[in-house]
Design a protein around this motif. Sequence first.
Motif, PDB file in Angstrom:
ATOM      1  N   LEU A 150      -0.457   0.752  -9.055  1.00 27.54           N
ATOM      2  CA  LEU A 150      -0.139   1.267  -7.731  1.00 27.54           C
ATOM      3  C   LEU A 150      -0.640   0.319  -6.648  1.00 27.54           C
ATOM      4  CD1 LEU A 150      -1.363   4.931  -8.312  1.00 27.54           C
ATOM      5  CD2 LEU A 150       1.008   4.136  -8.315  1.00 27.54           C
ATOM      6  N   ASP A 151       0.102   0.267  -5.578  1.00 32.15           N
ATOM      7  CA  ASP A 151      -0.335  -0.379  -4.336  1.00 32.15           C
ATOM      8  C   ASP A 151      -0.713  -1.852  -4.434  1.00 32.15           C
ATOM      9  OD1 ASP A 151      -0.184   2.181  -2.957  1.00 32.15           O
ATOM     10  OD2 ASP A 151      -1.978   2.698  -4.091  1.00 32.15           O
ATOM     11  N   PRO A 152      -0.035  -2.649  -5.286  1.00 32.25           N
ATOM     12  CA  PRO A 152      -0.373  -4.077  -5.278  1.00 32.25           C
ATOM     13  C   PRO A 152       0.060  -4.704  -3.958  1.00 32.25           C
ATOM     14  CG  PRO A 152       1.543  -3.697  -6.656  1.00 32.25           C
ATOM     15  CD  PRO A 152       1.054  -2.347  -6.218  1.00 32.25           C
ATOM     16  N   LYS A 153      -0.785  -5.551  -3.445  1.00 30.80           N
ATOM     17  CA  LYS A 153      -0.468  -6.217  -2.177  1.00 30.80           C
ATOM     18  C   LYS A 153      -1.169  -7.563  -2.109  1.00 30.80           C
ATOM     19  CE  LYS A 153      -2.170  -2.222  -0.067  1.00 30.80           C
ATOM     20  NZ  LYS A 153      -1.198  -1.502  -0.664  1.00 30.80           N
ATOM     21  N   VAL A 184      -8.139  -4.278  -8.983  1.00 36.36           N
ATOM     22  CA  VAL A 184      -8.409  -5.714  -9.000  1.00 36.36           C
ATOM     23  C   VAL A 184      -8.408  -6.205  -7.561  1.00 36.36           C
ATOM     24  CG1 VAL A 184      -7.686  -7.972  -9.852  1.00 36.36           C
ATOM     25  CG2 VAL A 184      -7.222  -5.930 -11.217  1.00 36.36           C
ATOM     26  N   THR A 185      -9.431  -6.951  -7.210  1.00 38.98           N
ATOM     27  CA  THR A 185      -9.478  -7.597  -5.902  1.00 38.98           C
ATOM     28  C   THR A 185      -9.296  -9.096  -6.097  1.00 38.98           C
ATOM     29  OG1 THR A 185     -11.899  -7.803  -6.017  1.00 38.98           O
ATOM     30  CG2 THR A 185     -11.005  -5.864  -4.864  1.00 38.98           C
ATOM     31  N   GLY A 186      -8.687  -9.730  -5.126  1.00 40.44           N
ATOM     32  CA  GLY A 186      -8.570 -11.176  -5.080  1.00 40.44           C
ATOM     33  C   GLY A 186      -9.109 -11.649  -3.744  1.00 40.44           C
ATOM     34  N   ARG A 187     -10.092 -12.524  -3.774  1.00 43.82           N
ATOM     35  CA  ARG A 187     -10.712 -13.006  -2.537  1.00 43.82           C
ATOM     36  C   ARG A 187     -10.646 -14.526  -2.467  1.00 43.82           C
ATOM     37  NH1 ARG A 187     -13.414  -9.214   0.318  1.00 43.82           N
ATOM     38  NH2 ARG A 187     -13.715  -7.216  -0.729  1.00 43.82           N
ATOM     39  N   LEU A 188     -10.427 -14.986  -1.276  1.00 41.35           N
ATOM     40  CA  LEU A 188     -10.410 -16.418  -0.990  1.00 41.35           C
ATOM     41  C   LEU A 188     -11.433 -16.664   0.105  1.00 41.35           C
ATOM     42  CD1 LEU A 188      -9.084 -19.186  -1.474  1.00 41.35           C
ATOM     43  CD2 LEU A 188      -7.393 -18.574   0.266  1.00 41.35           C
ATOM     44  N   GLY A 189     -12.486 -17.395  -0.229  1.00 43.95           N
ATOM     45  CA  GLY A 189     -13.548 -17.623   0.739  1.00 43.95           C
ATOM     46  C   GLY A 189     -14.170 -16.325   1.238  1.00 43.95           C
ATOM     47  N   ILE A 247      -0.767 -15.159  -6.954  1.00 48.93           N
ATOM     48  CA  ILE A 247      -1.853 -14.185  -6.802  1.00 48.93           C
ATOM     49  C   ILE A 247      -1.413 -12.808  -7.294  1.00 48.93           C
ATOM     50  CG2 ILE A 247      -3.322 -12.969  -5.141  1.00 48.93           C
ATOM     51  CD1 ILE A 247      -3.314 -15.583  -3.481  1.00 48.93           C
ATOM     52  N   GLY A 248      -0.235 -12.362  -6.895  1.00 48.91           N
ATOM     53  CA  GLY A 248       0.246 -11.054  -7.322  1.00 48.91           C
ATOM     54  C   GLY A 248       0.380 -10.963  -8.831  1.00 48.91           C
ATOM     55  N   THR A 249       0.908 -11.993  -9.440  1.00 48.88           N
ATOM     56  CA  THR A 249       1.063 -12.021 -10.890  1.00 48.88           C
ATOM     57  C   THR A 249      -0.299 -11.934 -11.573  1.00 48.88           C
ATOM     58  OG1 THR A 249       3.056 -13.344 -10.647  1.00 48.88           O
ATOM     59  CG2 THR A 249       2.031 -13.334 -12.818  1.00 48.88           C
ATOM     60  N   GLU A 250      -1.274 -12.637 -11.042  1.00 47.75           N
ATOM     61  CA  GLU A 250      -2.620 -12.602 -11.631  1.00 47.75           C
ATOM     62  C   GLU A 250      -3.285 -11.250 -11.409  1.00 47.75           C
ATOM     63  OE1 GLU A 250      -5.814 -14.129 -13.864  1.00 47.75           O
ATOM     64  OE2 GLU A 250      -3.718 -14.718 -13.684  1.00 47.75           O
TER      65      GLU A 250
END
Length: 130
Positions: free
Chosen positions: A68-71, A43-48, A81-84
């Motif tokens: 693995l490797d959540p950051k 899963v990727t999370g992007r802001l702008g 963000i991490g929870t999502e």
Amino acid sequence: MEIDYRWRGDVSDDELVELTSSHGGNPESGWWERVRPHSLGWVTGRLGGALVGFANVAWDGGDHAFLLDPKVRPEQQRGGIGTELVRRAAEGAARAGCTWLHVDFEPHLRGFYFDACGFRPTDAGLIALR
């Protein structure tokens, strides 16, 4: 601005090196190219357009998936963000037919994984190989 979350979203090794460096991790160039073929998804999370969060999901090819490797970029932490990322990782693993999502973590992260993300304690074993 809203975070754009994507299952198996495009992400480069350079972005992951930079994200890992942002919170004092030990990035390794080439890591993502080496790990990606073994991943069920991520899963990727992007802001702008900028990568602010990432979580990888490995699996055994059957019922078991492994978070693995959540950051999350430090300046974006404590905002959900991490929870999502974890929620969406669990959804992706479930859609792939997995029954279980496992996670290992350091003691100071118990509240995040047990309280915020809904994991429950379980007996487990570990052998240090190096």
